[in-house]
Design a protein around this motif. Structure first.
Motif, short mmCIF file in Angstrom:
data_model
loop_
_atom_site.label_atom_id
_atom_site.label_comp_id
_atom_site.label_asym_id
_atom_site.label_seq_id
_atom_site.Cartn_x
_atom_site.Cartn_y
_atom_site.Cartn_z
N PRO A 30 0.82 -1.22 0.00
CA PRO A 30 0.00 0.00 0.00
C PRO A 30 0.85 1.26 0.00
N GLY A 31 0.57 2.14 -0.93
CA GLY A 31 1.28 3.41 -1.00
C GLY A 31 2.68 3.34 -1.57
N LYS A 32 3.06 2.16 -2.07
CA LYS A 32 4.41 2.01 -2.62
C LYS A 32 4.35 1.57 -4.07
N GLU A 33 5.45 1.75 -4.75
CA GLU A 33 5.54 1.33 -6.14
C GLU A 33 5.71 -0.19 -6.21
N ARG A 34 5.33 -0.74 -7.36
CA ARG A 34 5.53 -2.17 -7.59
C ARG A 34 7.03 -2.45 -7.67
N GLU A 35 7.48 -3.50 -7.00
CA GLU A 35 8.91 -3.84 -7.02
C GLU A 35 9.12 -5.29 -7.42
N GLY A 36 10.21 -5.51 -8.15
CA GLY A 36 10.51 -6.85 -8.64
C GLY A 36 11.11 -7.73 -7.57
N ILE A 37 10.71 -9.00 -7.58
CA ILE A 37 11.22 -9.98 -6.63
C ILE A 37 12.09 -11.01 -7.33
N SER A 38 11.56 -11.63 -8.36
CA SER A 38 12.29 -12.72 -8.98
C SER A 38 11.77 -12.98 -10.38
N CYS A 39 12.56 -13.76 -11.14
CA CYS A 39 12.21 -14.05 -12.53
C CYS A 39 12.84 -15.39 -12.91
N ILE A 40 12.17 -16.10 -13.80
CA ILE A 40 12.71 -17.36 -14.30
C ILE A 40 12.53 -17.42 -15.81
N SER A 41 13.55 -17.94 -16.48
CA SER A 41 13.53 -18.04 -17.93
C SER A 41 13.05 -19.42 -18.36
N GLY A 42 12.05 -19.44 -19.22
CA GLY A 42 11.57 -20.72 -19.73
C GLY A 42 12.58 -21.39 -20.64
N ARG A 43 13.31 -20.62 -21.41
CA ARG A 43 14.29 -21.17 -22.35
C ARG A 43 15.49 -21.73 -21.63
N HIS A 44 16.02 -20.99 -20.66
CA HIS A 44 17.30 -21.37 -20.05
C HIS A 44 17.16 -22.02 -18.68
N GLY A 45 15.99 -21.86 -18.06
CA GLY A 45 15.83 -22.41 -16.72
C GLY A 45 16.58 -21.63 -15.66
N THR A 46 17.11 -20.48 -16.03
CA THR A 46 17.86 -19.66 -15.08
C THR A 46 16.92 -18.73 -14.33
N SER A 47 17.36 -18.31 -13.17
CA SER A 47 16.54 -17.44 -12.34
C SER A 47 17.33 -16.22 -11.91
#
Length: 130
Positions: free
Chosen positions: A41-58
């Motif tokens: 609430p009251g804050k900007e959206r922030e990134g936590i994590s990501c995963i690549s379907g092609r490479h399986g890397t995170s």
């Protein structure tokens, strides 16, 4: 159509754990990356994590690094975010999103906010009580 649905949120005590799920459809997994973001609430959206379907890397952003693990189950068309050691400041709506990319660098750019995520699903609310 790219479709994403986040689930698994709820109320948890400080120090507890939750596993969020992002069920996806409408695109080939090996040509996309899936991200997790949150917005308090009251804050900007922030990134936590990501995963690549092609490479399986995170890739992990700084906000929850060391307390989260991202994984995928292609047979179930689902990406998970395991969150441990939750704190009251982790209270937020958590969203999963997807962008088309086969580059190993895309996750870093998306989580940092350098590049915008193309598609979003509805969020799931996580509340951490003190």
């Amino acid at each position: 159509d790219v479709q994403l649905q986040a689930s698994g949120g709820g109320l948890v005590q400080t120090g507890g754990s939750l596993r969020l799920s992002c069920t996806y459809s409408g695109f080939p997994w090996d040509e996309y990356v899936i991200v997790w973001f949150r917005q308090a609430p009251g804050k900007e959206r922030e990134g936590i994590s990501c995963i690549s379907g092609r490479h399986g890397t995170s890739y992990y952003g700084d906000s929850m690094k060391g307390r989260t693990t991202i994984s995928s189950d292609n047979a179930k068309s689902t990406v998970y975010l395991q969150m441990n050691g939750l704190k009251p400041e982790d209270t937020a709506i958590y969203y999963c999103g997807a962008s088309m990319s086969i580059s190993k660098e895309t996750c870093r750019f998306l989580v940092s906010g350098t590049t915008q995520v193309r598609s979003w699903g509805q969020g799931t609310l996580v509340t951490v009580s003190s």
